[in-house]
Design an enzyme around this catalytic site. Structure first.
Site, PDB file in Angstrom:
ATOM      1  N   CYS A  43       0.827  -1.212   0.000  1.00 13.06           N
ATOM      2  CA  CYS A  43       0.000   0.000   0.000  1.00 13.06           C
ATOM      3  C   CYS A  43       0.859   1.259   0.000  1.00 13.06           C
ATOM      4  O   CYS A  43       0.667   2.157  -0.806  1.00 13.06           O
ATOM      5  CB  CYS A  43      -0.937   0.012   1.204  1.00 13.06           C
ATOM      6  N   CYS A  48      -1.525   1.840  -3.081  1.00  8.55           N
ATOM      7  CA  CYS A  48      -2.455   2.960  -2.842  1.00  8.55           C
ATOM      8  C   CYS A  48      -1.795   4.340  -2.805  1.00  8.55           C
ATOM      9  O   CYS A  48      -2.258   5.274  -3.443  1.00  8.55           O
ATOM     10  CB  CYS A  48      -3.167   2.779  -1.504  1.00  8.55           C
ATOM     11  N   LYS A  51       0.242   5.410  -6.080  1.00  5.38           N
ATOM     12  CA  LYS A  51      -0.790   5.494  -7.128  1.00  5.38           C
ATOM     13  C   LYS A  51      -1.591   6.782  -6.994  1.00  5.38           C
ATOM     14  O   LYS A  51      -1.844   7.482  -7.962  1.00  5.38           O
ATOM     15  CB  LYS A  51      -1.685   4.243  -7.019  1.00  5.38           C
ATOM     16  N   TYR A 177      -9.874  -2.668 -10.782  1.00  4.85           N
ATOM     17  CA  TYR A 177      -9.338  -1.507 -10.045  1.00  4.85           C
ATOM     18  C   TYR A 177      -8.063  -0.944 -10.680  1.00  4.85           C
ATOM     19  O   TYR A 177      -7.976   0.225 -11.036  1.00  4.85           O
ATOM     20  CB  TYR A 177      -8.958  -1.922  -8.619  1.00  4.85           C
ATOM     21  N   GLU A 181      -7.473   2.543 -12.802  1.00  5.71           N
ATOM     22  CA  GLU A 181      -6.718   3.629 -12.160  1.00  5.71           C
ATOM     23  C   GLU A 181      -5.537   4.058 -13.026  1.00  5.71           C
ATOM     24  O   GLU A 181      -5.302   5.257 -13.240  1.00  5.71           O
ATOM     25  CB  GLU A 181      -6.255   3.175 -10.769  1.00  5.71           C
ATOM     26  N   HIS A 435     -26.027  22.745   0.480  1.00  3.77           N
ATOM     27  CA  HIS A 435     -26.228  23.318  -0.850  1.00  3.77           C
ATOM     28  C   HIS A 435     -25.210  24.400  -1.134  1.00  3.77           C
ATOM     29  O   HIS A 435     -24.895  25.184  -0.236  1.00  3.77           O
ATOM     30  CB  HIS A 435     -27.644  23.922  -0.912  1.00  3.77           C
ATOM     31  N   GLU A 440     -25.714  16.512  -1.980  1.00  8.02           N
ATOM     32  CA  GLU A 440     -27.100  16.704  -1.520  1.00  8.02           C
ATOM     33  C   GLU A 440     -28.080  15.853  -2.331  1.00  8.02           C
ATOM     34  O   GLU A 440     -29.182  15.554  -1.880  1.00  8.02           O
ATOM     35  CB  GLU A 440     -27.504  18.182  -1.540  1.00  8.02           C
TER      36      GLU A 440
HETATM   37  P1  NDP Z   1      -8.810  -7.936  -9.999  1.00  9.69           P
HETATM   38  O1  NDP Z   1      -8.340  -9.224  -9.453  1.00  9.69           O
HETATM   39  O2  NDP Z   1      -9.794  -7.151  -9.248  1.00  9.69           O
HETATM   40  O3  NDP Z   1      -9.358  -8.157 -11.491  1.00  9.69           O
HETATM   41  C1  NDP Z   1      -8.555  -8.717 -12.494  1.00  9.69           C
HETATM   42  C2  NDP Z   1      -8.841  -8.074 -13.830  1.00  9.69           C
HETATM   43  O4  NDP Z   1      -8.016  -8.677 -14.824  1.00  9.69           O
HETATM   44  C3  NDP Z   1     -10.262  -8.282 -14.301  1.00  9.69           C
HETATM   45  O5  NDP Z   1     -10.639  -7.207 -15.114  1.00  9.69           O
HETATM   46  C4  NDP Z   1     -10.157  -9.576 -15.096  1.00  9.69           C
HETATM   47  O6  NDP Z   1     -11.126  -9.719 -16.078  1.00  9.69           O
HETATM   48  C5  NDP Z   1      -8.812  -9.387 -15.765  1.00  9.69           C
HETATM   49  N1  NDP Z   1      -8.130 -10.620 -16.085  1.00  9.69           N
HETATM   50  C6  NDP Z   1      -7.791 -11.622 -15.243  1.00  9.69           C
HETATM   51  N2  NDP Z   1      -7.102 -12.568 -15.905  1.00  9.69           N
HETATM   52  C7  NDP Z   1      -7.010 -12.161 -17.189  1.00  9.69           C
HETATM   53  C8  NDP Z   1      -6.427 -12.719 -18.344  1.00  9.69           C
HETATM   54  N3  NDP Z   1      -5.787 -13.888 -18.321  1.00  9.69           N
HETATM   55  N4  NDP Z   1      -6.518 -12.023 -19.504  1.00  9.69           N
HETATM   56  C9  NDP Z   1      -7.171 -10.847 -19.533  1.00  9.69           C
HETATM   57  N5  NDP Z   1      -7.744 -10.266 -18.474  1.00  9.69           N
HETATM   58  C10 NDP Z   1      -7.658 -10.922 -17.302  1.00  9.69           C
HETATM   59  O7  NDP Z   1      -7.501  -7.134 -10.306  1.00  9.69           O
HETATM   60  P2  NDP Z   1      -6.667  -5.893  -9.991  1.00  9.69           P
HETATM   61  O8  NDP Z   1      -5.325  -6.330 -10.439  1.00  9.69           O
HETATM   62  O9  NDP Z   1      -7.243  -4.655 -10.576  1.00  9.69           O
HETATM   63  O10 NDP Z   1      -6.734  -5.717  -8.404  1.00  9.69           O
HETATM   64  C11 NDP Z   1      -6.238  -6.692  -7.520  1.00  9.69           C
HETATM   65  C12 NDP Z   1      -6.784  -6.447  -6.140  1.00  9.69           C
HETATM   66  O11 NDP Z   1      -6.217  -5.279  -5.600  1.00  9.69           O
HETATM   67  C13 NDP Z   1      -8.285  -6.263  -6.110  1.00  9.69           C
HETATM   68  O12 NDP Z   1      -8.837  -7.364  -5.448  1.00  9.69           O
HETATM   69  C14 NDP Z   1      -8.543  -5.013  -5.344  1.00  9.69           C
HETATM   70  O13 NDP Z   1      -9.302  -5.318  -4.198  1.00  9.69           O
HETATM   71  C15 NDP Z   1      -7.187  -4.519  -4.919  1.00  9.69           C
HETATM   72  N6  NDP Z   1      -7.024  -3.109  -5.262  1.00  9.69           N
HETATM   73  C16 NDP Z   1      -7.813  -2.176  -4.681  1.00  9.69           C
HETATM   74  C17 NDP Z   1      -7.667  -0.842  -5.010  1.00  9.69           C
HETATM   75  C18 NDP Z   1      -8.542   0.171  -4.378  1.00  9.69           C
HETATM   76  O14 NDP Z   1      -9.137  -0.120  -3.358  1.00  9.69           O
HETATM   77  N7  NDP Z   1      -8.659   1.350  -4.962  1.00  9.69           N
HETATM   78  C19 NDP Z   1      -6.670  -0.399  -5.961  1.00  9.69           C
HETATM   79  C20 NDP Z   1      -5.920  -1.468  -6.531  1.00  9.69           C
HETATM   80  C21 NDP Z   1      -6.093  -2.758  -6.178  1.00  9.69           C
HETATM   81  P3  NDP Z   1     -12.575 -10.386 -15.790  1.00  9.69           P
HETATM   82  O15 NDP Z   1     -13.369  -9.333 -15.097  1.00  9.69           O
HETATM   83  O16 NDP Z   1     -13.060 -10.745 -17.132  1.00  9.69           O
HETATM   84  O17 NDP Z   1     -12.284 -11.569 -14.901  1.00  9.69           O
END
Ligand code: NDP
Length: 458
Positions: A43, A48, A51, A177, A181, A435, A440
């Protein structure tokens, strides 16, 4: 003579491990924490925090554009990536120093080396074995990429935060996510961004109105989104790279980034030797008290793959410290945890999506507002904010609140308290708005969205 060297040895000095160790230390427990990288973990060091600095930087470009309508004459702004990264790194160094001081002030012993569990009460680090009544695993997770030919050419969010130069163009694979981002960051800083997603829309699992609104807004800001697309291979193309899709299309860019999920850091930490059970994806199995299959070993945060959010890891860690060292048993409650995506515009949500709420509660009242916020009137920007309330009709309880628009995370944080307290729509209505604000709108929504059936009949 004490039976063990420590009351708890924590492996991993990220947000969760540090929070748990400090809380335990504050109660007089003898705690050690092991870290083989930087104190602060994902983080603070490559998640976080850095980023969000990049998101702040990227948001300025829109602000410069919008300022003209308010009478400002802004000469064409120039952006210096090297300066941003240097300033960001300086701040991370400062934060790491603070984390170290906090550990010291809580009387936590820091072992700077890679730790391995030897048995249910022993950890080896820096060539020495130490015993502990309890062991806490808080080793986090790391980015994963699919094994396709040429994947070694791709970067992850780790490298994206420290690039030597800002790319002119970038392909971002994934639609969750991290992908959203970084698409906002690179687009805001002037790069040409193409997102490649295998599904139909961004942010699978979020409310459909969030998914639609964010797709619309990011597209309008210039991000190209290629849905139903998968990359089969990557190769070098002149000074950049080329991603070839499974349909044979070629997409070239200066950089290719994968944001396709993260996997738990469990390799070579002695889980098998100690008998700690894991799920098929490697995540450590725990009960609601964060206890693993070995009674003296606990695990919190991303390594358990429950809700992978920093504040959740911190809460799990503090709950454990309270339970073990303060005679104050706290079982972590994972319900109604708010979360945000720091895309541009931002997304935030608490509670259930409309689809999930319908599955759980049956009949719902849904309220939704879409409007161009006040600031956009003089600036001339057209970007609709979306706000939505999902209400269980039987109890009138608000079970989901969703927003896409400026400051969504700041707004939803406050509303999450109301949702956690079980507030009803009537109580939202009784709350007087501030307001003029966008917020709101959340306390003035009157018109229900027609039922899905009625919509279909229109
Ligand atoms: P996630 O695990 O949330 O999602 C993975 C993404 O990659 C999805 O869009 C998925 O598609 C896609 N994907 C997975 N495998 C493949 C593949 N082989 N080919 C193409 N696309 C693929 O990923 P993140 O890496 O964004 O985040 C990881 C974790 O980090 C999350 O669980 C989140 O909670 C945390 N995080 C939180 C943040 C915040 O609170 N702001 C910021 C950053 C991370 P599909 O939907 O089709 O499965």
């Amino acid at each position: 003579m004490e039976k063990f060297d420590f009351d708890m040895i924590t492996i991993g000095a990220g947000s969760g491990g540090v929070a748990s160790s400090r809380r335990a230390g504050s109660y007089g427990a003898r705690i050690a924490i092991c870290e083989d990288w930087r104190v602060g973990g994902t983080c603070v060091m490559r998640g976080c925090v850095p980023k969000k600095f990049l998101v702040y930087a990227a948001e300025y470009s829109g602000e410069f554009e919008d300022a003209a309508g308010y009478g400002w004459h802004v000469p064409a702004p120039r952006f210096d990536w090297t300066k941003l990264i240097a300033n960001k790194n300086k701040e991370l160094d400062r934060l790491e120093g603070i984390y170290r001081t906090l550990l010291k002030n809580s009387h936590v012993t820091l072992f700077e080396g890679r730790a391995k569990i030897v048995d249910a009460h022993t950890v080896e680090v820096l060539g020495k074995r130490h015993t502990a009544a309890n062991i806490l695993i808080a080793t986090g997770a790391r980015p994963t990429m699919p094994r396709i030919p040429g994947i070694e050419h791709a970067i992850t969010s780790n490298e994206a935060l420290d690039l030597p130069h800002l790319p002119k163009s970038i392909v971002i694979v994934g639609g969750a996510y991290i992908a959203c981002e970084f698409a906002g960051i690179f687009n805001g800083l002037g790069a040409e961004v193409t997102m490649v997603i295998r599904g139909d829309k961004l942010l699978r699992g979020f409310d459909e109105d969030i998914r639609d609104s964010l797709t619309e807004a990011m597209t309008a800001r210039g991000v190209k989104i290629r849905n139903h697309t998968e990359i089969a291979e990557i190769d070098g193309a002149g000074r950049g790279f080329c991603a070839t899709t499974t349909r044979g299309e070629r997409i070239t860019a200066d950089l290719i980034m994968y944001a396709t999920g993260r996997s738990p850091n469990v390799a070579n930490i002695g889980l098998e030797e100690a008998g700690v059970k894991t799920k098929p994806n490697g995540a450590i199995m725990v009960d609601s008290w964060s206890r693993t299959s070995v009674p003296s070993i606990y695990a919190i945060g991303d390594v358990t793959d429950r809700l992978n959010l920093t504040p959740v890891a911190i809460a799990e860690g503090r709950a454990l410290a309270e339970t073990l060292f303060h005679n104050n048993p706290i079982e972590m409650d994972h319900a109604n945890v708010p979360s945000a995506v720091f895309s541009i515009p931002s997304v935030a949500t608490v509670g259930l999506s409309e689809v999930d709420a319908r599955r759980e509660y049956g009949t719902l009242d849904v309220y939704r507002a879409r409007f161009n916020p006040m600031k956009n009137t003089l600036s001339g920007r057209v970007e609709r904010t979306m706000m939505k309330l999902v209400v269980d009709r039987k109890t009138d309880r608000v079970v989901g609140v969703h927003m896409v628009g400026p400051d969504a995370p700041e707004l939803i944080q406050g509303l999450a308290v109301a949702v956690k307290c079980g507030a009803t729509k009537k109580q939202f209505d009784q709350t007087v708005g501030i307001h003029p604000t966008a917020g709101e709108e959340f306390v003035t929504m009157r018109d229900k969205v027609p039922e899905p059936k009625a919509q279909a009949a229109e």
